[in-house]
Enzyme design. Structure first.
Site, PDB file in Angstrom:
ATOM      1  N   ASN A  45      46.432 -22.258  10.280  1.00 53.31           N
ATOM      2  CA  ASN A  45      47.211 -21.834   9.113  1.00 53.31           C
ATOM      3  C   ASN A  45      47.636 -20.375   9.224  1.00 53.31           C
ATOM      4  O   ASN A  45      47.976 -19.750   8.213  1.00 53.31           O
ATOM      5  CB  ASN A  45      46.380 -22.035   7.845  1.00 53.31           C
ATOM      6  CG  ASN A  45      45.973 -23.484   7.653  1.00 53.31           C
ATOM      7  OD1 ASN A  45      46.777 -24.386   7.858  1.00 53.31           O
ATOM      8  ND2 ASN A  45      44.733 -23.715   7.280  1.00 53.31           N
ATOM      9  N   ASP A  98      47.608 -23.456  -7.058  1.00 60.89           N
ATOM     10  CA  ASP A  98      46.961 -23.038  -5.816  1.00 60.89           C
ATOM     11  C   ASP A  98      48.060 -22.747  -4.794  1.00 60.89           C
ATOM     12  O   ASP A  98      48.739 -23.647  -4.315  1.00 60.89           O
ATOM     13  CB  ASP A  98      46.039 -24.158  -5.328  1.00 60.89           C
ATOM     14  CG  ASP A  98      45.295 -23.798  -4.052  1.00 60.89           C
ATOM     15  OD1 ASP A  98      45.551 -22.712  -3.490  1.00 60.89           O
ATOM     16  OD2 ASP A  98      44.465 -24.603  -3.603  1.00 60.89           O
ATOM     17  N   HIS A 157      43.812 -30.264  -3.347  1.00 58.52           N
ATOM     18  CA  HIS A 157      42.782 -30.012  -2.347  1.00 58.52           C
ATOM     19  C   HIS A 157      41.409 -30.481  -2.814  1.00 58.52           C
ATOM     20  O   HIS A 157      41.118 -30.566  -4.016  1.00 58.52           O
ATOM     21  CB  HIS A 157      42.751 -28.505  -2.046  1.00 58.52           C
ATOM     22  CG  HIS A 157      41.935 -28.166  -0.849  1.00 58.52           C
ATOM     23  ND1 HIS A 157      40.649 -27.697  -0.952  1.00 58.52           N
ATOM     24  CD2 HIS A 157      42.219 -28.227   0.478  1.00 58.52           C
ATOM     25  CE1 HIS A 157      40.174 -27.471   0.259  1.00 58.52           C
ATOM     26  NE2 HIS A 157      41.102 -27.783   1.149  1.00 58.52           N
ATOM     27  N   LYS A 195      44.818 -17.848   5.250  1.00 60.78           N
ATOM     28  CA  LYS A 195      45.873 -18.623   5.907  1.00 60.78           C
ATOM     29  C   LYS A 195      46.970 -17.653   6.370  1.00 60.78           C
ATOM     30  O   LYS A 195      46.786 -16.946   7.340  1.00 60.78           O
ATOM     31  CB  LYS A 195      46.357 -19.718   4.973  1.00 60.78           C
ATOM     32  CG  LYS A 195      45.225 -20.730   4.698  1.00 60.78           C
ATOM     33  CD  LYS A 195      45.624 -21.827   3.780  1.00 60.78           C
ATOM     34  CE  LYS A 195      44.554 -22.903   3.681  1.00 60.78           C
ATOM     35  NZ  LYS A 195      43.247 -22.441   3.197  1.00 60.78           N
ATOM     36  N   HIS A 254      48.894 -22.514   0.761  1.00 56.09           N
ATOM     37  CA  HIS A 254      49.758 -22.630   1.934  1.00 56.09           C
ATOM     38  C   HIS A 254      51.148 -22.039   1.728  1.00 56.09           C
ATOM     39  O   HIS A 254      51.989 -22.113   2.623  1.00 56.09           O
ATOM     40  CB  HIS A 254      49.860 -24.097   2.350  1.00 56.09           C
ATOM     41  CG  HIS A 254      48.566 -24.651   2.854  1.00 56.09           C
ATOM     42  ND1 HIS A 254      48.189 -24.582   4.176  1.00 56.09           N
ATOM     43  CD2 HIS A 254      47.530 -25.239   2.196  1.00 56.09           C
ATOM     44  CE1 HIS A 254      46.993 -25.117   4.316  1.00 56.09           C
ATOM     45  NE2 HIS A 254      46.573 -25.523   3.130  1.00 56.09           N
ATOM     46  N   GLU A 279      49.005 -27.837  -6.389  1.00 56.23           N
ATOM     47  CA  GLU A 279      49.253 -26.917  -5.279  1.00 56.23           C
ATOM     48  C   GLU A 279      50.742 -26.599  -5.253  1.00 56.23           C
ATOM     49  O   GLU A 279      51.569 -27.462  -5.541  1.00 56.23           O
ATOM     50  CB  GLU A 279      48.835 -27.536  -3.949  1.00 56.23           C
ATOM     51  CG  GLU A 279      47.340 -27.778  -3.819  1.00 56.23           C
ATOM     52  CD  GLU A 279      46.970 -28.315  -2.448  1.00 56.23           C
ATOM     53  OE1 GLU A 279      47.572 -27.894  -1.443  1.00 56.23           O
ATOM     54  OE2 GLU A 279      46.062 -29.166  -2.389  1.00 56.23           O
ATOM     55  N   SER A 338      49.337 -29.322   1.656  1.00 57.01           N
ATOM     56  CA  SER A 338      48.971 -28.945   3.019  1.00 57.01           C
ATOM     57  C   SER A 338      49.095 -30.059   4.044  1.00 57.01           C
ATOM     58  O   SER A 338      49.133 -29.780   5.239  1.00 57.01           O
ATOM     59  CB  SER A 338      47.535 -28.419   3.036  1.00 57.01           C
ATOM     60  OG  SER A 338      46.632 -29.413   2.597  1.00 57.01           O
TER      61      SER A 338
END
Length: 371
Positions: free
Chosen positions: A31, A191, A118, A223, A194, A162, A166
């Site tokens: 990441n 979140d 997640h 990340k 990423h 998110e 991801s």
């Protein structure tokens, strides 16, 4: 001990046994999206910090003797940088998500969470006395229906998503979800694991353009930022309450002061003109990759092969060619969606990407033919 051996054997039979392995070839699985994990500026900052006495370990929890100037400086900087009243630094993003969803909701509240959030969020919601409902992925209408259903009987409603998912590389409909949060007096928890460092003005994330009312954002620092930790950004009341009630914060040794110091340096580097150039290069690579392999326009590209063994065999073959591409299998992804997960980063050249695409395409095309 036979019980565990039997469980391991069952995983082996299903092609789901996991083991640790070292990096193998060109990075297409980490990441480290901006290439900051070994950036010379960060390395130099680490050396200088150690010379100046910045601590390698905290020695205790933040509420005891483990609170260091570097923690406080990072939190003050992050709050200002991301546009919130206060921020709180956790050892990692998992702990931060777990703290949010085991601390803020009471038994009178409900958490509406996207089906693909997640594991750190999902695990928190297994905690007794937390009421939650799983919502179909990115389904704004389903979120609204759940809000209507729970609003009359809930003291507070939290929406957990998110910004960028991801495993599929697709984006949450943040503007629509935020509008629903305001309409139904809910709190939107985003979140940015990423997307932080990669999207938004100067890498501030996909939720950066949203107003701060009824909003909590988590920026993961391990990340694109290349260090470690998780920063929760919210109103002062929420941060102060987490300090007083979040068990993963209260009962954990504080992150190393050096880690906090380098995290701030990484955010500064990400927000600089050099960071802007890295994002521009990464987006150019994404455009090329998506024209050949599909996807949603992000730096995460799934090549779904379905069968677990197919995915493992494909990953092994690509690693033999010098490309560190890993297979992702259930339960990390839904059943029958085992895949190769390509993770692009700004250190790749266009020539390297072209060779990668040539190596991956036969596996993708073979699966399309089989389907």
């Amino acid at each position: 001990m036979d019980l565990f051996q039997n469980k391991l054997s069952a995983l082996q039979t299903k092609n789901r046994l996991r083991s640790l392995s070292m990096a193998r070839g060109l990075d297409l699985s980490s990441n480290d999206y901006l290439g900051l994990t070994d950036h010379q500026t960060i390395k130099a900052a680490a050396i200088e910090a150690i010379k100046n006495g910045v601590g390698l370990g905290a020695g205790g929890s933040r509420l005891l003797r483990g609170n260091a100037p570097e923690h406080m400086a990072l939190e003050e900087f992050a709050a200002q940088h991301y546009g919130f009243e206060k921020a709180l630094y956790f050892a990692n993003g998992f702990a931060a998500n777990y703290a949010l969803l085991t601390t803020l909701p009471s038994r009178h509240d409900v958490v509406l969470f996207d089906s693909l959030v997640h594991a750190s969020m999902r695990d928190a919601l297994y905690t007794p006395n937390i009421k939650s409902e799983k919502i179909a992925h990115n389904d704004v209408s389903a979120f609204e229906a759940a809000l209507k259903k729970h609003r009359p009987d809930s003291q507070k409603i939290f929406i957990a998503v998110e910004a960028l998912y991801s495993m599929d590389g697709d984006f949450a409909p943040l503007k629509e979800l935020y509008a629903l949060a305001l309409e139904y007096d809910a709190v939107l928890i985003v979140d940015e694991a990423h997307s932080s460092g990669v999207f938004g003005a100067h890498g501030k994330g996909l939720a950066d353009s949203l107003p701060r009312e009824n909003l909590i954002i988590l920026h993961t620092c391990g990340k694109a930022l290349g260090i470690a930790g998780g920063i929760v950004c919210a109103s002062a009341d929420i941060i102060d309450y987490l300090i007083n009630a979040a068990r993963p914060f209260i009962y954990s040794t504080a992150p190393p002061p050096l880690q906090a110091y380098l995290t701030q340096k990484a955010i500064e580097l990400s927000a600089s003109s050099e960071g802007d150039l890295a994002r521009e290069k990464l987006m150019a690579l994404c455009k090329i990759a998506h024209s050949k392999l599909g996807g949603f326009g992000s730096h995460i590209l799934p090549v779904i092969l379905g069968d677990d063994k197919k995915a493992m065999d494909a990953a092994e073959a690509l690693q033999e060619l010098g490309y560190d591409i890993r297979a992702v299998r259930p339960p990390t992804v839904p059943e029958n969606t085992a895949r190769l997960r390509l993770s692009l980063n700004a250190k790749l050249t266009q020539a390297e990407l072209g060779n990668i695409i040539k190596a991956v395409l036969p596996f993708a095309e073979k699966e399309k033919t089989a389907a």
